[in-house]
Design a protein around this motif. Structure first.
Motif, PDB file in Angstrom:
ATOM      1  N   LEU A  73      41.235  41.041  33.120  1.00 20.16           N
ATOM      2  CA  LEU A  73      40.519  40.753  34.363  1.00 20.16           C
ATOM      3  C   LEU A  73      41.430  40.822  35.581  1.00 20.16           C
ATOM      4  O   LEU A  73      40.946  40.710  36.709  1.00 20.16           O
ATOM      5  CB  LEU A  73      39.880  39.359  34.286  1.00 20.16           C
ATOM      6  N   SER A  74      42.718  41.002  35.359  1.00 18.94           N
ATOM      7  CA  SER A  74      43.638  41.073  36.488  1.00 18.94           C
ATOM      8  C   SER A  74      44.406  42.390  36.534  1.00 18.94           C
ATOM      9  O   SER A  74      45.282  42.578  37.376  1.00 18.94           O
ATOM     10  CB  SER A  74      44.648  39.922  36.415  1.00 18.94           C
ATOM     11  N   ALA A  75      44.056  43.314  35.615  1.00 17.73           N
ATOM     12  CA  ALA A  75      44.832  44.546  35.489  1.00 17.73           C
ATOM     13  C   ALA A  75      44.608  45.513  36.644  1.00 17.73           C
ATOM     14  O   ALA A  75      45.440  46.373  36.905  1.00 17.73           O
ATOM     15  CB  ALA A  75      44.487  45.238  34.162  1.00 17.73           C
ATOM     16  N   ASP A  76      43.461  45.396  37.326  1.00 21.10           N
ATOM     17  CA  ASP A  76      43.168  46.312  38.427  1.00 21.10           C
ATOM     18  C   ASP A  76      44.182  46.116  39.554  1.00 21.10           C
ATOM     19  O   ASP A  76      44.299  45.034  40.127  1.00 21.10           O
ATOM     20  CB  ASP A  76      41.749  46.065  38.949  1.00 21.10           C
ATOM     21  N   GLN A  77      44.898  47.169  39.873  1.00 19.88           N
ATOM     22  CA  GLN A  77      45.935  47.081  40.900  1.00 19.88           C
ATOM     23  C   GLN A  77      45.399  47.312  42.304  1.00 19.88           C
ATOM     24  O   GLN A  77      46.162  47.336  43.268  1.00 19.88           O
ATOM     25  CB  GLN A  77      47.043  48.110  40.605  1.00 19.88           C
ATOM     26  N   ASN A  78      44.093  47.494  42.428  1.00 21.28           N
ATOM     27  CA  ASN A  78      43.499  47.795  43.738  1.00 21.28           C
ATOM     28  C   ASN A  78      42.920  46.561  44.425  1.00 21.28           C
ATOM     29  O   ASN A  78      42.112  46.694  45.347  1.00 21.28           O
ATOM     30  CB  ASN A  78      42.397  48.856  43.589  1.00 21.28           C
ATOM     31  N   ALA A  79      43.299  45.375  43.960  1.00 21.90           N
ATOM     32  CA  ALA A  79      42.836  44.156  44.624  1.00 21.90           C
ATOM     33  C   ALA A  79      43.222  44.189  46.096  1.00 21.90           C
ATOM     34  O   ALA A  79      44.274  44.713  46.478  1.00 21.90           O
ATOM     35  CB  ALA A  79      43.432  42.929  43.944  1.00 21.90           C
ATOM     36  N   LEU A  80      42.366  43.637  46.933  1.00 26.25           N
ATOM     37  CA  LEU A  80      42.528  43.729  48.382  1.00 26.25           C
ATOM     38  C   LEU A  80      43.332  42.537  48.891  1.00 26.25           C
ATOM     39  O   LEU A  80      42.925  41.386  48.702  1.00 26.25           O
ATOM     40  CB  LEU A  80      41.141  43.766  49.037  1.00 26.25           C
ATOM     41  N   PRO A  81      44.442  42.747  49.539  1.00 29.02           N
ATOM     42  CA  PRO A  81      45.311  41.634  49.934  1.00 29.02           C
ATOM     43  C   PRO A  81      44.673  40.722  50.968  1.00 29.02           C
ATOM     44  O   PRO A  81      44.051  41.179  51.931  1.00 29.02           O
ATOM     45  CB  PRO A  81      46.547  42.345  50.503  1.00 29.02           C
ATOM     46  N   LEU A  82      44.837  39.418  50.749  1.00 27.72           N
ATOM     47  CA  LEU A  82      44.410  38.411  51.720  1.00 27.72           C
ATOM     48  C   LEU A  82      45.619  37.795  52.416  1.00 27.72           C
ATOM     49  O   LEU A  82      45.650  37.670  53.634  1.00 27.72           O
ATOM     50  CB  LEU A  82      43.585  37.314  51.021  1.00 27.72           C
ATOM     51  N   ASN A  83      46.606  37.396  51.621  1.00 33.42           N
ATOM     52  CA  ASN A  83      47.876  36.889  52.160  1.00 33.42           C
ATOM     53  C   ASN A  83      48.945  37.108  51.095  1.00 33.42           C
ATOM     54  O   ASN A  83      48.747  37.891  50.155  1.00 33.42           O
ATOM     55  CB  ASN A  83      47.753  35.418  52.580  1.00 33.42           C
ATOM     56  N   ASP A  84      50.064  36.428  51.205  1.00 31.72           N
ATOM     57  CA  ASP A  84      51.163  36.645  50.266  1.00 31.72           C
ATOM     58  C   ASP A  84      50.863  36.121  48.867  1.00 31.72           C
ATOM     59  O   ASP A  84      51.570  36.470  47.913  1.00 31.72           O
ATOM     60  CB  ASP A  84      52.439  35.984  50.786  1.00 31.72           C
ATOM     61  N   PHE A  85      49.831  35.306  48.719  1.00 31.55           N
ATOM     62  CA  PHE A  85      49.541  34.682  47.428  1.00 31.55           C
ATOM     63  C   PHE A  85      48.218  35.143  46.825  1.00 31.55           C
ATOM     64  O   PHE A  85      48.115  35.304  45.610  1.00 31.55           O
ATOM     65  CB  PHE A  85      49.535  33.156  47.590  1.00 31.55           C
ATOM     66  N   TYR A  86      47.210  35.339  47.657  1.00 34.91           N
ATOM     67  CA  TYR A  86      45.868  35.661  47.178  1.00 34.91           C
ATOM     68  C   TYR A  86      45.487  37.113  47.486  1.00 34.91           C
ATOM     69  O   TYR A  86      45.896  37.686  48.506  1.00 34.91           O
ATOM     70  CB  TYR A  86      44.824  34.765  47.842  1.00 34.91           C
ATOM     71  N   ALA A  87      44.639  37.661  46.597  1.00 33.83           N
ATOM     72  CA  ALA A  87      44.037  38.975  46.818  1.00 33.83           C
ATOM     73  C   ALA A  87      42.563  38.898  46.465  1.00 33.83           C
ATOM     74  O   ALA A  87      42.144  38.093  45.617  1.00 33.83           O
ATOM     75  CB  ALA A  87      44.731  40.043  45.981  1.00 33.83           C
ATOM     76  N   LEU A  88      41.764  39.730  47.101  1.00 36.37           N
ATOM     77  CA  LEU A  88      40.313  39.731  46.908  1.00 36.37           C
ATOM     78  C   LEU A  88      39.927  40.756  45.851  1.00 36.37           C
ATOM     79  O   LEU A  88      40.575  41.806  45.705  1.00 36.37           O
ATOM     80  CB  LEU A  88      39.636  40.056  48.244  1.00 36.37           C
ATOM     81  N   HIS A  89      38.883  40.444  45.103  1.00 36.76           N
ATOM     82  CA  HIS A  89      38.368  41.363  44.084  1.00 36.76           C
ATOM     83  C   HIS A  89      38.251  42.775  44.678  1.00 36.76           C
ATOM     84  O   HIS A  89      37.766  42.946  45.797  1.00 36.76           O
ATOM     85  CB  HIS A  89      36.992  40.875  43.614  1.00 36.76           C
ATOM     86  N   PRO A  90      38.684  43.800  43.947  1.00 41.05           N
ATOM     87  CA  PRO A  90      38.707  45.156  44.520  1.00 41.05           C
ATOM     88  C   PRO A  90      37.347  45.700  44.930  1.00 41.05           C
ATOM     89  O   PRO A  90      37.276  46.608  45.766  1.00 41.05           O
ATOM     90  CB  PRO A  90      39.328  46.005  43.404  1.00 41.05           C
ATOM     91  N   ALA A  91      36.255  45.158  44.356  1.00 44.74           N
ATOM     92  CA  ALA A  91      34.917  45.631  44.727  1.00 44.74           C
ATOM     93  C   ALA A  91      34.370  44.929  45.957  1.00 44.74           C
ATOM     94  O   ALA A  91      33.279  45.257  46.424  1.00 44.74           O
ATOM     95  CB  ALA A  91      33.957  45.457  43.557  1.00 44.74           C
ATOM     96  N   ALA A  92      35.124  43.969  46.512  1.00 48.97           N
ATOM     97  CA  ALA A  92      34.639  43.195  47.660  1.00 48.97           C
ATOM     98  C   ALA A  92      35.094  43.820  48.976  1.00 48.97           C
ATOM     99  O   ALA A  92      35.518  43.126  49.901  1.00 48.97           O
ATOM    100  CB  ALA A  92      35.122  41.753  47.556  1.00 48.97           C
ATOM    101  N   ASP A  93      34.981  45.129  49.078  1.00 49.81           N
ATOM    102  CA  ASP A  93      35.494  45.832  50.255  1.00 49.81           C
ATOM    103  C   ASP A  93      34.750  45.460  51.529  1.00 49.81           C
ATOM    104  O   ASP A  93      35.353  45.361  52.610  1.00 49.81           O
ATOM    105  CB  ASP A  93      35.440  47.347  50.034  1.00 49.81           C
TER     106      ASP A  93
END
Length: 411
Positions: A73-93
């Protein structure tokens, strides 16, 4: 303030039977919830039914344990950056575009007071009632909020959708609408219905409200005697077509926006599909698409009113930190809240991160909650409607202690 008595589908159809196909065979009053207040701010609460996985939506990629606990569930490298710690689900463009414009925020590691049993039904009741697990569930916290606001009216709060929403049930007057319902009435038929049921206050009031809503949304459905179709099947076909057009999540959001542009100030509806025990990668993306549709439709249809609007999407509980053998996650505890709108302090992930070490987890399996989700709702109430601490602690969320302080989510 007048108490609103809802009319059941069975009762309405019994009374309406004399008119046959003049009404679509659907419930007249079902929950999209709306309310109007003296102020100019709007609040939309979206209930995410099924236990939305906050760790999939707002991914703590900066925690070194995250990828090992969720390899699929975390292998997708296209997660969208939010800050230095969190990233948004890649489909939440589409949500990410709101983040970049400062119109989106999240609260991580939040929960209701519900613990351990992990029942969707109980969890949703506690979320919507706004009481702890030992409290008596009688009404919803949005309805109690309306009761604290002076000069509220029937249209202050509106429940939108097909299912009952406890969150807006209670003594305060509210309205409801279902996307399954449209009225196709000739002038003569409307007069006949009014005459037949003039001594039935409940039916007469419900009918008047339905006609009023139709005039706002679909004036073309209120036809003259000369234009009325002779074929009842054709009339039913028209009504069902209108229902299909407005039965999607975007249709529900569009209706909600229409009401919020008028007298309504508080609205609520729900989005299901978040119970992702199996094949989460696929099923979560499907539910996420609906949430994005709803929020982006609200933004587009509200126009300048969006700047005065706060949207809060909340769920009954989070999901387990570890993925299961079916590449999904099971019922958990700590989760996330989604906040959007022009009225919020966006571009932030609020809350204290508890960590993913086994000893830091709740029952060594779930994300440990570090904040009560009701504190975020309370912050919105104060910022939007100037709700007092005494009203929040005593009426809206009985027993909630605001002394630790509230996240400052309203701009």
């Amino acid at each position: 303030m007048t108490k609103h008595t809802s009319l059941s589908r069975r009762g309405f159809l019994k009374n309406a039977g004399i008119l046959g196909c003049s009404l679509a065979a659907s419930p007249l009053l079902t929950p999209v919830s709306l309310a109007s207040t003296p102020g100019d701010h709007r609040l939309v609460v979206i209930v995410l039914r099924g236990g939305m996985d906050g760790l999939d939506l707002v991914r703590p990629v900066g925690d070194p344990l995250f990828s090992s606990l969720r390899p699929d569930l975390s292998a997708d490298q296209n997660a969208l950056p939010l800050n230095d710690f969190y990233a948004l689900h890649p489909a939440a463009d589409r949500l990410h575009s709101l983040w970049k414009s400062g119109e989106l925020a999240f609260g991580q590691a939040v929960s209701t007071p519900y613990r351990d049993k992990r029942s969707h039904f109980d969890g949703q009741d506690i979320l919507e009632a706004g009481v702890d697990a030992n409290g008596a569930i009688r009404d919803g916290w949005l309805n109690r909020l309306v009761q604290t606001i002076p000069n509220s009216s029937l249209r202050t709060a509106f429940a939108v959708g097909r299912e009952d929403l406890l969150i807006l049930n209670g003594d305060a007057a509210t309205s409801g609408w279902s996307p399954d319902v449209t009225l196709s009435l000739s002038e003569a038929t409307r007069l006949l219905m009014k005459k037949v049921h003039q001594n039935d206050p409940l039916f007469s009031s419900a009918l008047s409200e339905a006609v009023d809503l139709t005039e706002v949304l679909h004036p073309e459905m209120l036809i003259t005697t000369e234009e009325a179709a002779d074929d009842p099947a054709e009339m039913m076909s028209d009504a069902m077509r209108m229902a299909r057009e407005h039965g999607s999540i975007s249709g529900i959001a569009s209706f909600t926006a229409e009401m919020l542009r008028h007298d309504t100030r508080i609205a609520s509806f729900s989005i299901g599909g978040w119970d992702t025990h199996v094949g989460q990668a696929r099923n979560f993306k499907r539910a996420l698409s609906k949430l994005q549709d709803a929020i982006m439709t609200l933004k587009a249809d509200l126009g300048p009113v969006w700047e005065k609007t706060t949207v809060m999407a909340m769920t009954e509980f989070g999901r387990t930190v570890r993925q299961n053998g079916s590449k999904g996650t099971d019922h958990g505890t700590g989760g996330a809240i989604v906040m959007a709108g022009g009225a919020i302090r966006g571009g932030q992930v609020y809350g204290n991160w508890p960590g993913l070490e086994e000893e830091a987890l709740y029952n060594r399996r779930d994300l440990m909650p570090t904040a009560d989700i009701r504190l975020y709702a309370a912050s919105a109430m104060q910022g939007l409607f100037s709700a007092s601490t005494s009203d929040i602690e005593g009426t809206v969320f009985p027993g909630l202690d605001l002394s630790p302080g509230l996240p400052k989510i309203i701009a």
